[in-house]
Scaffold this motif. Structure first.
Motif, PDB file in Angstrom:
ATOM      1  N   LYS A  48       0.834  -1.210   0.000  1.00 39.61           N
ATOM      2  CA  LYS A  48       0.000   0.000   0.000  1.00 39.61           C
ATOM      3  C   LYS A  48       0.865   1.256   0.000  1.00 39.61           C
ATOM      4  CE  LYS A  48      -4.179  -1.816   2.021  1.00 39.61           C
ATOM      5  NZ  LYS A  48      -5.225  -1.630   3.032  1.00 39.61           N
ATOM      6  N   THR A  49       0.396   2.257  -0.732  1.00 38.03           N
ATOM      7  CA  THR A  49       1.024   3.576  -0.727  1.00 38.03           C
ATOM      8  C   THR A  49       0.627   4.284   0.562  1.00 38.03           C
ATOM      9  OG1 THR A  49       0.898   3.699  -3.119  1.00 38.03           O
ATOM     10  CG2 THR A  49       1.143   5.771  -1.956  1.00 38.03           C
ATOM     11  N   ASN A  50       1.556   5.017   1.155  1.00 37.46           N
ATOM     12  CA  ASN A  50       1.253   5.787   2.358  1.00 37.46           C
ATOM     13  C   ASN A  50       0.285   6.914   2.002  1.00 37.46           C
ATOM     14  OD1 ASN A  50       1.934   8.268   4.147  1.00 37.46           O
ATOM     15  ND2 ASN A  50       2.643   6.492   5.323  1.00 37.46           N
ATOM     16  N   SER A  51      -0.881   6.940   2.659  1.00 35.04           N
ATOM     17  CA  SER A  51      -1.943   7.889   2.308  1.00 35.04           C
ATOM     18  C   SER A  51      -1.537   9.343   2.568  1.00 35.04           C
ATOM     19  CB  SER A  51      -3.217   7.569   3.093  1.00 35.04           C
ATOM     20  OG  SER A  51      -3.763   6.360   2.631  1.00 35.04           O
ATOM     21  N   ALA A  52      -0.796   9.576   3.633  1.00 38.20           N
ATOM     22  CA  ALA A  52      -0.358  10.937   3.938  1.00 38.20           C
ATOM     23  C   ALA A  52       0.595  11.451   2.867  1.00 38.20           C
ATOM     24  CB  ALA A  52       0.306  10.986   5.303  1.00 38.20           C
ATOM     25  N   ALA A  53       1.489  10.571   2.404  1.00 36.41           N
ATOM     26  CA  ALA A  53       2.484  10.973   1.406  1.00 36.41           C
ATOM     27  C   ALA A  53       1.833  11.248   0.052  1.00 36.41           C
ATOM     28  CB  ALA A  53       3.550   9.896   1.266  1.00 36.41           C
TER      29      ALA A  53
ATOM     30  N   PRO B 264      17.341  16.279  -2.068  1.00 30.51           N
ATOM     31  CA  PRO B 264      17.797  14.948  -2.507  1.00 30.51           C
ATOM     32  C   PRO B 264      18.032  13.942  -1.374  1.00 30.51           C
ATOM     33  CG  PRO B 264      18.966  16.647  -3.700  1.00 30.51           C
ATOM     34  CD  PRO B 264      18.134  17.358  -2.662  1.00 30.51           C
ATOM     35  N   ALA B 265      18.431  14.423  -0.201  1.00 34.58           N
ATOM     36  CA  ALA B 265      18.685  13.518   0.924  1.00 34.58           C
ATOM     37  C   ALA B 265      17.397  12.837   1.403  1.00 34.58           C
ATOM     38  CB  ALA B 265      19.319  14.289   2.079  1.00 34.58           C
ATOM     39  N   ASP B 266      16.241  13.479   1.210  1.00 36.33           N
ATOM     40  CA  ASP B 266      14.968  12.925   1.664  1.00 36.33           C
ATOM     41  C   ASP B 266      14.239  12.144   0.573  1.00 36.33           C
ATOM     42  OD1 ASP B 266      15.283  14.198   4.164  1.00 36.33           O
ATOM     43  OD2 ASP B 266      14.511  16.067   3.322  1.00 36.33           O
ATOM     44  N   GLU B 267      14.729  12.244  -0.657  1.00 35.65           N
ATOM     45  CA  GLU B 267      14.009  11.670  -1.794  1.00 35.65           C
ATOM     46  C   GLU B 267      13.805  10.166  -1.682  1.00 35.65           C
ATOM     47  OE1 GLU B 267      15.158  12.275  -5.987  1.00 35.65           O
ATOM     48  OE2 GLU B 267      14.734  14.391  -5.607  1.00 35.65           O
ATOM     49  N   ARG B 268      14.814   9.446  -1.232  1.00 43.44           N
ATOM     50  CA  ARG B 268      14.710   7.988  -1.177  1.00 43.44           C
ATOM     51  C   ARG B 268      13.637   7.535  -0.188  1.00 43.44           C
ATOM     52  NH1 ARG B 268      19.994   5.562   0.370  1.00 43.44           N
ATOM     53  NH2 ARG B 268      19.051   4.803   2.279  1.00 43.44           N
ATOM     54  N   ARG B 269      13.543   8.212   0.962  1.00 38.54           N
ATOM     55  CA  ARG B 269      12.532   7.848   1.964  1.00 38.54           C
ATOM     56  C   ARG B 269      11.120   8.111   1.457  1.00 38.54           C
ATOM     57  NH1 ARG B 269      13.230  10.915   7.135  1.00 38.54           N
ATOM     58  NH2 ARG B 269      14.236  12.398   5.783  1.00 38.54           N
ATOM     59  N   ILE B 270      10.941   9.245   0.772  1.00 50.24           N
ATOM     60  CA  ILE B 270       9.604   9.602   0.281  1.00 50.24           C
ATOM     61  C   ILE B 270       9.204   8.679  -0.864  1.00 50.24           C
ATOM     62  CG2 ILE B 270       8.271  11.424  -0.831  1.00 50.24           C
ATOM     63  CD1 ILE B 270      10.049  13.388   0.834  1.00 50.24           C
ATOM     64  N   LYS B 271      10.152   8.317  -1.722  1.00 49.21           N
ATOM     65  CA  LYS B 271       9.840   7.376  -2.808  1.00 49.21           C
ATOM     66  C   LYS B 271       9.436   6.018  -2.259  1.00 49.21           C
ATOM     67  CE  LYS B 271      12.240   9.349  -6.723  1.00 49.21           C
ATOM     68  NZ  LYS B 271      13.298   9.209  -7.734  1.00 49.21           N
ATOM     69  N   ALA B 272       9.996   5.636  -1.110  1.00 53.03           N
ATOM     70  CA  ALA B 272       9.611   4.378  -0.474  1.00 53.03           C
ATOM     71  C   ALA B 272       8.164   4.456   0.026  1.00 53.03           C
ATOM     72  CB  ALA B 272      10.552   4.062   0.673  1.00 53.03           C
ATOM     73  N   LEU B 273       7.771   5.598   0.553  1.00 57.56           N
ATOM     74  CA  LEU B 273       6.388   5.786   1.015  1.00 57.56           C
ATOM     75  C   LEU B 273       5.415   5.766  -0.149  1.00 57.56           C
ATOM     76  CD1 LEU B 273       6.870   8.646   3.632  1.00 57.56           C
ATOM     77  CD2 LEU B 273       6.356   6.254   4.114  1.00 57.56           C
ATOM     78  N   LEU B 274       5.861   6.291  -1.308  1.00 59.76           N
ATOM     79  CA  LEU B 274       4.999   6.354  -2.482  1.00 59.76           C
ATOM     80  C   LEU B 274       5.069   5.077  -3.330  1.00 59.76           C
ATOM     81  CD1 LEU B 274       5.813   9.992  -3.616  1.00 59.76           C
ATOM     82  CD2 LEU B 274       3.709   9.218  -2.523  1.00 59.76           C
ATOM     83  N   ASN B 275       5.945   4.141  -2.961  1.00 57.98           N
ATOM     84  CA  ASN B 275       6.161   2.909  -3.714  1.00 57.98           C
ATOM     85  C   ASN B 275       6.540   3.188  -5.168  1.00 57.98           C
ATOM     86  OD1 ASN B 275       5.525   1.312  -1.483  1.00 57.98           O
ATOM     87  ND2 ASN B 275       3.368   1.500  -1.926  1.00 57.98           N
TER      88      ASN B 275
END
Length: 64
Positions: free
Chosen positions: A5-10, A52-63
């Motif tokens: 599931k995609t994180n709904s908040a993200a 860019p430092a936060d991009e990987r974490r947010i992409k994980a939340l968005l799948n």
């Protein structure tokens, strides 16, 4: 296997650009605006890219 599931908040806060970067809105523009200058409020209107430092974490939340 269950679906991931995609994180709904993200998904409400971030959008992907055509090149794969992540767009976000600025914080501090929703309330208590009387004490902020017009210039400050105007600069908060525009979208910006996620650091860019936060991009990987947010992409994980968005799948992505």
């Amino acid at each position: 296997m269950p679906k991931v599931k995609t994180n709904s908040a993200a998904k409400k806060r971030f959008k992907l650009t055509g090149t794969g970067k992540i767009k976000r809105k600025h914080a501090f523009h929703s309330h208590i605006l009387t004490k902020k200058t017009t210039k400050q409020k105007r600069n908060l209107v525009h979208d910006t890219l996620v650091f860019p430092a936060d991009e990987r974490r947010i992409k994980a939340l968005l799948n992505v």
